[in-house]
Design a protein around this motif. Structure first.
Motif, PDB file in Angstrom:
ATOM      1  N   GLN A 206      21.280 -24.336 -21.535  1.00 52.95           N
ATOM      2  CA  GLN A 206      21.057 -25.423 -20.419  1.00 52.95           C
ATOM      3  C   GLN A 206      20.531 -26.778 -21.227  1.00 52.95           C
ATOM      4  O   GLN A 206      21.324 -27.977 -20.907  1.00 52.95           O
ATOM      5  N   ASN A 207      20.011 -26.439 -21.832  1.00 53.53           N
ATOM      6  CA  ASN A 207      19.266 -27.696 -22.185  1.00 53.53           C
ATOM      7  C   ASN A 207      20.104 -28.290 -23.454  1.00 53.53           C
ATOM      8  O   ASN A 207      20.305 -29.564 -23.726  1.00 53.53           O
ATOM      9  N   ASP A 208      20.498 -27.434 -23.867  1.00 51.40           N
ATOM     10  CA  ASP A 208      21.881 -28.345 -24.689  1.00 51.40           C
ATOM     11  C   ASP A 208      22.728 -29.525 -24.632  1.00 51.40           C
ATOM     12  O   ASP A 208      23.085 -29.923 -24.599  1.00 51.40           O
ATOM     13  N   ILE A 209      23.383 -28.448 -23.245  1.00 52.10           N
ATOM     14  CA  ILE A 209      24.724 -29.423 -22.218  1.00 52.10           C
ATOM     15  C   ILE A 209      23.510 -30.219 -21.642  1.00 52.10           C
ATOM     16  O   ILE A 209      24.772 -31.467 -21.788  1.00 52.10           O
ATOM     17  N   ASP A 210      22.560 -30.357 -21.357  1.00 45.85           N
ATOM     18  CA  ASP A 210      21.854 -31.961 -21.181  1.00 45.85           C
ATOM     19  C   ASP A 210      22.144 -32.474 -21.882  1.00 45.85           C
ATOM     20  O   ASP A 210      22.069 -34.153 -22.167  1.00 45.85           O
ATOM     21  N   GLU A 211      22.178 -32.676 -22.996  1.00 46.24           N
ATOM     22  CA  GLU A 211      21.413 -33.202 -24.415  1.00 46.24           C
ATOM     23  C   GLU A 211      23.435 -33.623 -25.105  1.00 46.24           C
ATOM     24  O   GLU A 211      23.035 -34.792 -25.526  1.00 46.24           O
ATOM     25  N   ILE A 212      24.011 -32.655 -24.380  1.00 45.63           N
ATOM     26  CA  ILE A 212      25.176 -33.281 -24.920  1.00 45.63           C
ATOM     27  C   ILE A 212      25.385 -33.867 -23.864  1.00 45.63           C
ATOM     28  O   ILE A 212      26.200 -35.072 -24.574  1.00 45.63           O
ATOM     29  N   GLU A 213      25.449 -34.360 -22.840  1.00 44.74           N
ATOM     30  CA  GLU A 213      26.506 -34.957 -21.581  1.00 44.74           C
ATOM     31  C   GLU A 213      25.705 -36.236 -22.254  1.00 44.74           C
ATOM     32  O   GLU A 213      26.055 -37.455 -22.075  1.00 44.74           O
ATOM     33  N   THR A 214      23.981 -36.367 -22.562  1.00 45.10           N
ATOM     34  CA  THR A 214      23.570 -37.847 -23.082  1.00 45.10           C
ATOM     35  C   THR A 214      24.072 -38.784 -24.261  1.00 45.10           C
ATOM     36  O   THR A 214      24.373 -39.497 -24.214  1.00 45.10           O
ATOM     37  N   GLU A 215      24.415 -37.606 -25.094  1.00 47.15           N
ATOM     38  CA  GLU A 215      24.600 -38.010 -26.755  1.00 47.15           C
ATOM     39  C   GLU A 215      26.544 -37.885 -26.076  1.00 47.15           C
ATOM     40  O   GLU A 215      26.622 -39.455 -26.907  1.00 47.15           O
TER      41      GLU A 215
END
Length: 382
Positions: A206-215
């Motif tokens: 979930q944390n990785d997906i949140d970071e990807i959305e920001t990127e």
């Protein structure tokens, strides 16, 4: 829950292939060459923990498998043996002690199995895929665990560091009421530990997906590769978790047939609830990553279109400048041509001695330049 008729045969016996009762196809089997007797380490070299339990308490800690079986005082006691990365010969030696079915041992040797539950006579064979999230690499690591659960023994075969069965054993030994329920209680505790181990993985993904959305929305050019890699991890996570629901339903279906204790039934239902939540979250992650990939492709396409528009505008402006340069070059070329003709050094040039020749040449230059200027001006080149 698959039902298999127990077929006992001497170990080790390896054939070229065997039929799959579920598909009717023949699966290839690896032929294992016997090693010299003095080159084979004893199976005890892979034992990480062993204990004999009766009435919820450990009564012995045998050092060999034969000793573990001999320490069983009655049918109410059980042996719990943990093996870590045994080789083929060592696993076959353990199979001889516990009279395991050769097909189950075959799967345990080959490893890289999908999670499944099979019954061979009175022995359950369970394959589990554990997972853990590594913060330092932001990657999910998968392990494999094989569990042989018989009437009076539990044999675990680990092929990776996870799950930590030491914590499971400690928990069970600290809960005698649960441990005295027998081998099924140990199996359910292992299932619970594996499913609980998925929670940090879900949080990490979930944390990785949140970071990807920001990127994605910040225009990071390398985000597409990370989306692809994370999607592969989520798919692998689904392969590890989704079959659990079928396994747990199979165990639930056998409650009445095998007279499972009510406390264990509640225990299994709790594990099923947690596993269902994990599977639903994994499905949501995969769908969300698909949407993110679509959005990223759209944003990349928009950026490319914007770059193309900018490039087109620049090309158009450049063409306009080229038109102006070309028009002025044509205008200046006309008087140069006239001056060049009248500058030739020949005696027989017409109008060479004409009194109005010079004004006539100048007039031609002015008239030609004016005409070209008017034409280019009307066409928008100037």
């Amino acid at each position: 829950m698959s039902e298999f008729k127990s077929r006992r045969s001497p170990f080790p016996r390896r054939s070229a292939g065997f039929g799959d009762s579920r598909t009717g196809h023949v699966r290839a089997r690896t032929v294992v060459k016997a090693a010299p007797a003095d080159a084979i380490a004893p199976v005890e070299a892979t034992v990480v923990n062993s204990g004999v339990y009766r009435d919820g308490a450990r009564i012995a800690s045998p050092s060999t498998l034969a000793e573990a079986l001999s320490c069983l005082p009655d049918s109410q006691s059980m042996a719990w043996i943990g093996l870590y990365r045994p080789d083929d010969a060592q696993l076959y030696a353990a199979a001889q002690h516990f009279d395991l079915h050769e097909l189950a041992v075959e799967d345990a040797i080959v490893a890289h199995q999908r999670p499944k539950l099979e019954r061979y006579g009175e022995t359950l064979f369970v394959v589990l895929r554990a997972a853990r999230y590594r913060d330092e690499t932001e990657r999910v690591e998968f392990g494999e665990l094989h569990v042989f659960c018989g009437p009076n023994f539990v044999l675990t075969v680990r092929h990776s560091e996870s799950p930590d069965l030491t914590a499971v054993r400690t928990r069970m030994e600290n809960d005698p009421d649960l441990l005295r329920l027998g081998t099924e209680a140990v199996l359910y505790a292992i299932l619970d530990a594996v499913v609980d181990g998925y929670a940090p993985v879900v949080a990490g993904l979930q944390n990785d997906i949140d970071e990807i959305e920001t990127e994605v929305f910040s225009g990071d050019p390398g985000v597409s590769r990370r989306i692809y890699e994370l999607t592969r991890e989520v798919i692998e996570f689904q392969r590890a978790t989704r079959p659990l629901l079928g396994m747990l339903r199979g165990l639930s279906a056998g409650f009445d047939k095998y007279h499972t204790d009510e406390e264990l039934q509640r225990y299994l239902r709790d594990v099923t609830d947690h596993a269902t939540t994990v599977v639903e979250q994994a499905d949501g992650f995969r769908q969300l990553l698909g949407n993110i990939l679509t959005v990223n492709a759209t944003l990349v396409s928009q950026n490319q279109n914007e770059e193309m528009r900018n490039l087109t505008h620049a090309s158009y402006a450049q063409n306009e400048e080229i038109k102006k340069v070309s028009a002025w070059a044509a205008i200046l070329f006309a008087p140069t041509l006239i001056g060049t003709v009248y500058g030739m050094n020949f005696d027989d040039i017409p109008e060479l001695h004409w009194q109005l020749g010079y004004p006539f040449a100048l007039s031609m230059m002015v008239l030609t330049c004016g005409s070209l200027y008017t034409i280019f001006k009307r066409r928008g080149w100037l």
